[in-house]
Design a protein around this motif. Structure first.
Motif, PDB file in Angstrom:
ATOM      1  N   VAL A   2     -17.520 -17.522 -17.611  1.00 24.32           N
ATOM      2  CA  VAL A   2     -18.332 -18.653 -17.275  1.00 24.32           C
ATOM      3  C   VAL A   2     -19.553 -18.881 -18.233  1.00 24.32           C
ATOM      4  O   VAL A   2     -20.475 -19.686 -17.717  1.00 24.32           O
ATOM      5  CB  VAL A   2     -18.578 -18.395 -15.870  1.00 24.32           C
ATOM      6  CG1 VAL A   2     -17.487 -18.553 -14.955  1.00 24.32           C
ATOM      7  CG2 VAL A   2     -19.362 -17.364 -15.622  1.00 24.32           C
ATOM      8  N   THR A   3     -19.440 -18.300 -19.240  1.00 20.51           N
ATOM      9  CA  THR A   3     -20.633 -18.304 -19.979  1.00 20.51           C
ATOM     10  C   THR A   3     -21.256 -19.586 -20.341  1.00 20.51           C
ATOM     11  O   THR A   3     -22.144 -20.179 -20.225  1.00 20.51           O
ATOM     12  CB  THR A   3     -20.415 -17.317 -21.059  1.00 20.51           C
ATOM     13  OG1 THR A   3     -20.372 -15.998 -20.910  1.00 20.51           O
ATOM     14  CG2 THR A   3     -21.764 -17.430 -22.147  1.00 20.51           C
ATOM     15  N   GLY A   4     -20.173 -20.236 -21.096  1.00 18.79           N
ATOM     16  CA  GLY A   4     -20.371 -21.774 -21.407  1.00 18.79           C
ATOM     17  C   GLY A   4     -20.713 -22.643 -20.294  1.00 18.79           C
ATOM     18  O   GLY A   4     -21.805 -23.519 -20.488  1.00 18.79           O
ATOM     19  N   TYR A   5     -19.908 -22.387 -19.017  1.00 19.50           N
ATOM     20  CA  TYR A   5     -20.712 -23.218 -18.028  1.00 19.50           C
ATOM     21  C   TYR A   5     -21.823 -22.895 -17.496  1.00 19.50           C
ATOM     22  O   TYR A   5     -22.684 -23.930 -17.443  1.00 19.50           O
ATOM     23  CB  TYR A   5     -19.619 -22.973 -16.795  1.00 19.50           C
ATOM     24  CG  TYR A   5     -19.868 -23.531 -15.522  1.00 19.50           C
ATOM     25  CD1 TYR A   5     -19.344 -24.799 -15.219  1.00 19.50           C
ATOM     26  CD2 TYR A   5     -20.725 -23.023 -14.689  1.00 19.50           C
ATOM     27  CE1 TYR A   5     -19.729 -25.349 -14.014  1.00 19.50           C
ATOM     28  CE2 TYR A   5     -21.196 -23.546 -13.455  1.00 19.50           C
ATOM     29  CZ  TYR A   5     -20.673 -24.936 -12.880  1.00 19.50           C
ATOM     30  OH  TYR A   5     -20.783 -25.484 -12.019  1.00 19.50           O
ATOM     31  N   VAL A   6     -22.562 -21.665 -17.566  1.00 22.53           N
ATOM     32  CA  VAL A   6     -23.659 -21.343 -16.979  1.00 22.53           C
ATOM     33  C   VAL A   6     -24.824 -22.174 -18.321  1.00 22.53           C
ATOM     34  O   VAL A   6     -25.982 -22.342 -17.795  1.00 22.53           O
ATOM     35  CB  VAL A   6     -23.905 -19.751 -16.896  1.00 22.53           C
ATOM     36  CG1 VAL A   6     -25.183 -19.524 -16.858  1.00 22.53           C
ATOM     37  CG2 VAL A   6     -22.969 -19.416 -15.675  1.00 22.53           C
ATOM     38  N   GLU A   7     -24.569 -21.714 -19.389  1.00 20.50           N
ATOM     39  CA  GLU A   7     -25.273 -22.362 -20.567  1.00 20.50           C
ATOM     40  C   GLU A   7     -25.438 -24.038 -20.205  1.00 20.50           C
ATOM     41  O   GLU A   7     -26.625 -24.261 -20.355  1.00 20.50           O
ATOM     42  CB  GLU A   7     -24.647 -21.952 -21.884  1.00 20.50           C
ATOM     43  CG  GLU A   7     -25.009 -20.518 -22.040  1.00 20.50           C
ATOM     44  CD  GLU A   7     -24.087 -20.363 -23.499  1.00 20.50           C
ATOM     45  OE1 GLU A   7     -23.464 -21.229 -24.316  1.00 20.50           O
ATOM     46  OE2 GLU A   7     -24.321 -19.164 -24.186  1.00 20.50           O
ATOM     47  N   ARG A   8     -24.267 -24.635 -19.979  1.00 22.22           N
ATOM     48  CA  ARG A   8     -24.632 -26.163 -19.644  1.00 22.22           C
ATOM     49  C   ARG A   8     -25.103 -26.607 -18.374  1.00 22.22           C
ATOM     50  O   ARG A   8     -26.058 -27.438 -18.252  1.00 22.22           O
ATOM     51  CB  ARG A   8     -23.283 -26.593 -19.646  1.00 22.22           C
ATOM     52  CG  ARG A   8     -23.168 -28.329 -19.775  1.00 22.22           C
ATOM     53  CD  ARG A   8     -22.027 -28.843 -20.009  1.00 22.22           C
ATOM     54  NE  ARG A   8     -21.890 -30.194 -19.838  1.00 22.22           N
ATOM     55  CZ  ARG A   8     -20.800 -31.110 -20.090  1.00 22.22           C
ATOM     56  NH1 ARG A   8     -19.732 -30.489 -19.994  1.00 22.22           N
ATOM     57  NH2 ARG A   8     -20.734 -32.267 -20.023  1.00 22.22           N
ATOM     58  N   TYR A   9     -24.860 -25.871 -17.374  1.00 21.00           N
ATOM     59  CA  TYR A   9     -25.362 -26.347 -15.999  1.00 21.00           C
ATOM     60  C   TYR A   9     -26.312 -25.502 -15.377  1.00 21.00           C
ATOM     61  O   TYR A   9     -26.873 -25.841 -14.455  1.00 21.00           O
ATOM     62  CB  TYR A   9     -24.256 -26.567 -15.069  1.00 21.00           C
ATOM     63  CG  TYR A   9     -23.140 -27.333 -15.551  1.00 21.00           C
ATOM     64  CD1 TYR A   9     -23.372 -28.796 -15.535  1.00 21.00           C
ATOM     65  CD2 TYR A   9     -21.746 -27.218 -15.931  1.00 21.00           C
ATOM     66  CE1 TYR A   9     -22.525 -29.943 -16.046  1.00 21.00           C
ATOM     67  CE2 TYR A   9     -20.798 -28.203 -16.482  1.00 21.00           C
ATOM     68  CZ  TYR A   9     -21.201 -29.404 -16.570  1.00 21.00           C
ATOM     69  OH  TYR A   9     -20.170 -30.339 -17.034  1.00 21.00           O
ATOM     70  N   GLY A  10     -26.392 -24.103 -15.701  1.00 21.23           N
ATOM     71  CA  GLY A  10     -27.448 -23.292 -14.996  1.00 21.23           C
ATOM     72  C   GLY A  10     -26.570 -22.786 -13.808  1.00 21.23           C
ATOM     73  O   GLY A  10     -25.327 -22.815 -13.783  1.00 21.23           O
ATOM     74  N   ALA A  11     -27.436 -21.765 -13.220  1.00 26.86           N
ATOM     75  CA  ALA A  11     -26.592 -20.842 -12.083  1.00 26.86           C
ATOM     76  C   ALA A  11     -27.180 -21.237 -10.757  1.00 26.86           C
ATOM     77  O   ALA A  11     -26.909 -20.652  -9.743  1.00 26.86           O
ATOM     78  CB  ALA A  11     -26.893 -19.527 -12.186  1.00 26.86           C
ATOM     79  N   GLY A  12     -27.854 -22.740 -10.912  1.00 23.80           N
ATOM     80  CA  GLY A  12     -28.702 -22.878  -9.675  1.00 23.80           C
ATOM     81  C   GLY A  12     -27.487 -23.564  -8.383  1.00 23.80           C
ATOM     82  O   GLY A  12     -26.343 -23.871  -8.875  1.00 23.80           O
ATOM     83  N   TYR A  13     -27.825 -23.676  -7.286  1.00 21.00           N
ATOM     84  CA  TYR A  13     -27.003 -24.155  -6.435  1.00 21.00           C
ATOM     85  C   TYR A  13     -27.554 -25.363  -5.482  1.00 21.00           C
ATOM     86  O   TYR A  13     -26.963 -25.884  -4.566  1.00 21.00           O
ATOM     87  CB  TYR A  13     -26.542 -22.999  -5.376  1.00 21.00           C
ATOM     88  CG  TYR A  13     -27.568 -22.440  -4.799  1.00 21.00           C
ATOM     89  CD1 TYR A  13     -27.989 -22.718  -3.519  1.00 21.00           C
ATOM     90  CD2 TYR A  13     -28.128 -21.409  -5.441  1.00 21.00           C
ATOM     91  CE1 TYR A  13     -29.217 -22.201  -3.010  1.00 21.00           C
ATOM     92  CE2 TYR A  13     -29.283 -20.430  -4.617  1.00 21.00           C
ATOM     93  CZ  TYR A  13     -29.798 -20.932  -3.420  1.00 21.00           C
ATOM     94  OH  TYR A  13     -30.603 -20.256  -2.814  1.00 21.00           O
ATOM     95  N   ALA A  14     -28.614 -25.764  -6.035  1.00 23.46           N
ATOM     96  CA  ALA A  14     -28.948 -27.143  -5.090  1.00 23.46           C
ATOM     97  C   ALA A  14     -28.111 -28.386  -5.354  1.00 23.46           C
ATOM     98  O   ALA A  14     -27.480 -28.454  -6.578  1.00 23.46           O
ATOM     99  CB  ALA A  14     -30.362 -27.522  -5.666  1.00 23.46           C
ATOM    100  N   PRO A  15     -27.872 -29.336  -4.469  1.00 19.17           N
ATOM    101  CA  PRO A  15     -27.099 -30.403  -4.696  1.00 19.17           C
ATOM    102  C   PRO A  15     -27.463 -31.122  -6.154  1.00 19.17           C
ATOM    103  O   PRO A  15     -28.757 -31.310  -6.387  1.00 19.17           O
ATOM    104  CB  PRO A  15     -27.400 -31.508  -3.534  1.00 19.17           C
ATOM    105  CG  PRO A  15     -27.697 -30.350  -2.437  1.00 19.17           C
ATOM    106  CD  PRO A  15     -28.762 -29.159  -3.184  1.00 19.17           C
ATOM    107  N   THR A  16     -26.484 -31.618  -6.840  1.00 16.37           N
ATOM    108  CA  THR A  16     -26.496 -32.004  -8.137  1.00 16.37           C
ATOM    109  C   THR A  16     -27.002 -33.486  -8.145  1.00 16.37           C
ATOM    110  O   THR A  16     -27.672 -34.140  -9.218  1.00 16.37           O
ATOM    111  CB  THR A  16     -25.344 -31.885  -8.966  1.00 16.37           C
ATOM    112  OG1 THR A  16     -24.068 -32.598  -8.580  1.00 16.37           O
ATOM    113  CG2 THR A  16     -24.721 -30.156  -9.026  1.00 16.37           C
ATOM    114  N   GLY A  17     -26.689 -34.086  -7.328  1.00 18.33           N
ATOM    115  CA  GLY A  17     -26.799 -35.538  -6.920  1.00 18.33           C
ATOM    116  C   GLY A  17     -25.868 -36.255  -7.941  1.00 18.33           C
ATOM    117  O   GLY A  17     -25.973 -37.465  -8.077  1.00 18.33           O
ATOM    118  N   GLY A  18     -24.767 -35.915  -8.573  1.00 16.97           N
ATOM    119  CA  GLY A  18     -24.052 -36.287  -9.526  1.00 16.97           C
ATOM    120  C   GLY A  18     -22.844 -37.089  -8.594  1.00 16.97           C
ATOM    121  O   GLY A  18     -22.639 -37.035  -7.427  1.00 16.97           O
TER     122      GLY A  18
END
Length: 277
Positions: free
Chosen positions: A261-277
């Motif tokens: 998940v390294t690439g995922y975390v680099e792109r999106y971070g590890a936060g869990y607040a609603p994304t609003g997407g």
């Protein structure tokens, strides 16, 4: 001998809200997928908040915690797998309130990194329990109180899901400590733990001693904590639900499928607040 299969291993942990010590029924209010890396040295914890609105395996839609009472362990396993792009779930580990408390006591407590200071009054006893921010030690029933608290935290059940991941990470670290403290008695400890959970998958009590190499190999400093992303909150048929961020969930599923998940975390971070997407 390591009894776990080679390669990436995915384990579904879930805890039900049953207060009956003999019951493993109820809603699945704590749901975490733990992915052990191919070298068995790092771990990714991905929780799914209980109100996340999903498609159920075999048909139907609803909050993910309702998939278990709707069809048992296999329906929940299938629902989680489908949500994560068909990710194979090799083992399922289930506990209720009593089993969770017993595990905490068998471990003689464990440490967690608490992100948000909170204080809660236990309704059954009137006792006030405070959890300061930072490293805290949870023992006895306090670990269950800590894991269930949500109303005092700004993101409610999302913060509670983060605490579930912190608890599982703390338990793994404590298992490593107990192994170092008493290698000879560790098999007995594992047997006690096994007796307080239900395991679905090719692992029985007699094979538990083979888990020692795997537990020893996991680096507590290489645990990544994530949540299946939601874009916000909504209402379906009068019930409050969490609405999936489907694009980001697909990206997380692809990363888990690759076992990294390294690439995922680099792109999106590890936060869990609603994304609003």
């Amino acid at each position: 001998m390591d009894v776990l299969p080679a390669g990436v291993i995915n384990v579904l942990f879930f805890g039900t809200d049953s207060r009956d010590p003999k019951s493993l029924g109820g809603n699945a209010d704590a749901i975490i997928v733990a992915q052990l890396s191919a070298d068995h040295q790092s771990m990714t914890l991905v929780s799914i908040a209980r109100d996340t609105y999903v498609d159920y395996a075999g048909g139907g839609r609803g909050k993910i915690n309702g998939s278990f009472p709707a069809g048992g362990t296999e329906k929940l396993r299938g629902t989680v797998s489908n949500l994560l792009g068909g990710l194979p779930i090799h083992y399922v580990v289930q506990a209720n309130f009593t089993g969770f408390i017993n595990i905490t006591r068998w471990l003689d407590g464990f440490d967690v990194q608490n992100q948000k200071a909170t204080s809660v009054t236990v309704q059954s006893t009137g006792r006030r329990v405070t959890f300061p921010a930072g490293t805290i030690t949870l023992g006895g029933t306090d670990a269950l109180i800590y894991s269930r608290e949500r109303k005092t935290m700004p993101l409610g059940d999302l913060d509670r899901a983060q605490r579930h991941r912190a608890v599982l990470s703390g338990m793994v670290s404590r298992l490593k400590e107990r192994l170092a403290e008493d290698p000879a008695g560790f098999a007995e400890l594992l047997a006690s733990l096994y007796g307080n959970v239900k395991v679905t998958g090719p692992l029985d009590a007699d094979a538990l001693t083979g888990l020692v190499p795997a537990i020893s190999a996991v680096d507590a400093g290489r645990v990544t904590s994530l949540m299946v992303p939601i874009r916000g909150f909504g209402t379906v048929n009068g019930a409050s639900v969490n609405l999936l961020d489907e694009a980001r969930t697909a990206a997380l599923a692809a990363a888990l499928e690759q076992g990294d998940v390294t690439g995922y975390v680099e792109r999106y971070g590890a936060g869990y607040a609603p994304t609003g997407g």
